[in-house]
Design an enzyme around this catalytic site. Sequence first.
Site, PDB file in Angstrom:
ATOM      1  N   LYS A 197      57.495  66.094  26.378  1.00 40.19           N
ATOM      2  CA  LYS A 197      57.064  67.487  26.311  1.00 40.19           C
ATOM      3  C   LYS A 197      55.737  67.610  27.044  1.00 40.19           C
ATOM      4  O   LYS A 197      54.740  66.994  26.675  1.00 40.19           O
ATOM      5  CB  LYS A 197      56.915  67.907  24.854  1.00 40.19           C
ATOM      6  N   ARG A 207      54.567  81.702  22.764  1.00 44.40           N
ATOM      7  CA  ARG A 207      53.390  81.918  21.902  1.00 44.40           C
ATOM      8  C   ARG A 207      53.381  83.357  21.397  1.00 44.40           C
ATOM      9  O   ARG A 207      52.921  83.616  20.285  1.00 44.40           O
ATOM     10  CB  ARG A 207      52.113  81.559  22.655  1.00 44.40           C
ATOM     11  N   ARG A 218      46.858  72.169  24.513  1.00 41.30           N
ATOM     12  CA  ARG A 218      47.434  71.041  23.784  1.00 41.30           C
ATOM     13  C   ARG A 218      47.398  69.755  24.607  1.00 41.30           C
ATOM     14  O   ARG A 218      48.229  68.879  24.424  1.00 41.30           O
ATOM     15  CB  ARG A 218      48.890  71.349  23.447  1.00 41.30           C
ATOM     16  N   GLU A 234      57.652  57.368  26.597  1.00 39.06           N
ATOM     17  CA  GLU A 234      57.817  58.224  25.417  1.00 39.06           C
ATOM     18  C   GLU A 234      59.249  58.140  24.882  1.00 39.06           C
ATOM     19  O   GLU A 234      59.476  58.040  23.682  1.00 39.06           O
ATOM     20  CB  GLU A 234      57.487  59.686  25.757  1.00 39.06           C
ATOM     21  N   LYS A 249      61.364  68.700  28.070  1.00 40.00           N
ATOM     22  CA  LYS A 249      60.937  70.092  27.970  1.00 40.00           C
ATOM     23  C   LYS A 249      59.653  70.326  28.731  1.00 40.00           C
ATOM     24  O   LYS A 249      58.739  69.527  28.552  1.00 40.00           O
ATOM     25  CB  LYS A 249      60.726  70.355  26.481  1.00 40.00           C
ATOM     26  N   SER A 275      60.694  79.349  27.269  1.00 40.76           N
ATOM     27  CA  SER A 275      60.451  80.791  27.318  1.00 40.76           C
ATOM     28  C   SER A 275      60.007  81.282  28.696  1.00 40.76           C
ATOM     29  O   SER A 275      60.470  82.324  29.163  1.00 40.76           O
ATOM     30  CB  SER A 275      59.414  81.162  26.261  1.00 40.76           C
ATOM     31  N   TYR A 314      67.668  80.349  25.823  1.00 44.97           N
ATOM     32  CA  TYR A 314      67.717  81.663  25.177  1.00 44.97           C
ATOM     33  C   TYR A 314      68.927  82.464  25.652  1.00 44.97           C
ATOM     34  O   TYR A 314      69.256  83.484  25.067  1.00 44.97           O
ATOM     35  CB  TYR A 314      66.399  82.417  25.436  1.00 44.97           C
TER      36      TYR A 314
HETATM   37  C1  PBG Z   1      56.306  73.741  19.077  1.00 41.99           C
HETATM   38  C2  PBG Z   1      57.183  74.300  20.149  1.00 41.99           C
HETATM   39  C3  PBG Z   1      56.797  75.036  21.265  1.00 41.99           C
HETATM   40  C4  PBG Z   1      57.976  75.366  21.940  1.00 41.99           C
HETATM   41  C5  PBG Z   1      59.029  74.830  21.216  1.00 41.99           C
HETATM   42  N1  PBG Z   1      58.517  74.146  20.127  1.00 41.99           N
HETATM   43  C6  PBG Z   1      55.457  75.512  21.689  1.00 41.99           C
HETATM   44  C7  PBG Z   1      54.446  74.551  22.143  1.00 41.99           C
HETATM   45  O1  PBG Z   1      54.591  73.341  22.030  1.00 41.99           O
HETATM   46  O2  PBG Z   1      53.412  74.997  22.650  1.00 41.99           O
HETATM   47  C8  PBG Z   1      58.058  76.171  23.202  1.00 41.99           C
HETATM   48  C9  PBG Z   1      59.411  76.723  23.517  1.00 41.99           C
HETATM   49  C10 PBG Z   1      59.425  77.748  24.604  1.00 41.99           C
HETATM   50  O3  PBG Z   1      58.426  77.984  25.321  1.00 41.99           O
HETATM   51  O4  PBG Z   1      60.478  78.362  24.762  1.00 41.99           O
HETATM   52  N2  PBG Z   1      56.587  74.324  17.820  1.00 41.99           N
END
Ligand code: PBG
Length: 327
Positions: A197, A207, A218, A234, A249, A275, A314
């Site tokens: 990730k 968000r 992060r 990882e 991701k 997203s 989505y």
């Molecule tokens: C963490 C989480 C995130 C997403 C999925 N699980 C946000 C992040 O790590 O900042 C993002 C998914 C997306 O952008 O569609 N709970």
Amino acid sequence: MPYPEIRPRRLRRTAAVRRLVAETRVDPAELVVPMFVKEGLTEPRAIVSMPGVLQHSRDSLRKAAAEAVQAGVGGIMLFGVPESRDERGSGGIDPGGILNVAIRDVVAEVGNDTVVMSDLCLDEFTSHGHCGLLTPDGSVDNDATLAAYAEMAVAQADAGVAMVGPSGMMDGQVGAVRRALDAAGHTDVAVLAYAVKYASAFFGPFRDAVESALEGDRRTYQQDPANLRESLREVELDVAEGADLVMVKPALPYLDVVSAVRAAVDVPVAAYQVSGEYAMVEAAAANGWIDRERVMLETLTSIRRAGAQIILTYWAVEAAQLLRQRY
Ligand code: PBG
């Protein structure tokens, strides 16, 4: 042209030939739809930066889950948006917290007709918006967070989820979750590890979807977009810690990573079309600049072709409906 004439276009001549020789197909069973449920809502609410995606009420979530099953999607990934948050993210662990309640609702609605999954992370539940617990100096405390994830995993499993998705990028999270599930007798609950990730700007609209309180970023726990080999490390660690499936991701900007991960491990590989990937296409399509459906299916095909066997998107329900008409 030399003889014999090799003419690749022979295999592109008609839709029937193209269908016959297609190397990659996207099957609805491989698509997982992420869904958001917000505590206290009586009606679903639109998410402005993700046109077509909703923050569900408990009721509308149940209906949407049933519809997703009808469309034939392979799974539903649940995210909860609590009414109030605290430093420790206790709403994620509380059996009465919105996510755990929603898991019960959805499992009651769909049973085992699709795979019900839950995001296992604290960011939706903490007042500071980080994925973990903070030390007094404000940094994310890895090992204290593992204990919280362990509790959260058991709460989600008690609620009936089939697969948990630890997504906080703490070191050792898969092992901590696996041990906790086993100790609580939940040996049948699988772990879908968000193994890879990146600290990605493509999470922006998410968000909004979860009304994240995060300030800052992060980057001390999510990965640097510059790195590929780090992802293989990882993944190797997560498989060794007991991950049943691994996920990469975001998806489209990281297809090289998807492909390398696929080559490196034998467990099923998933990719999350996040997203921002969704929002970009929706925004361009809303302006009439691209053909929405074609781009949607092209992105999904590309992610499959790169080696992801499962795609979180989505568009899952709509894509499943389109694909069913097609084949
Ligand atoms: C963490 C989480 C995130 C997403 C999925 N699980 C946000 C992040 O790590 O900042 C993002 C998914 C997306 O952008 O569609 N709970």
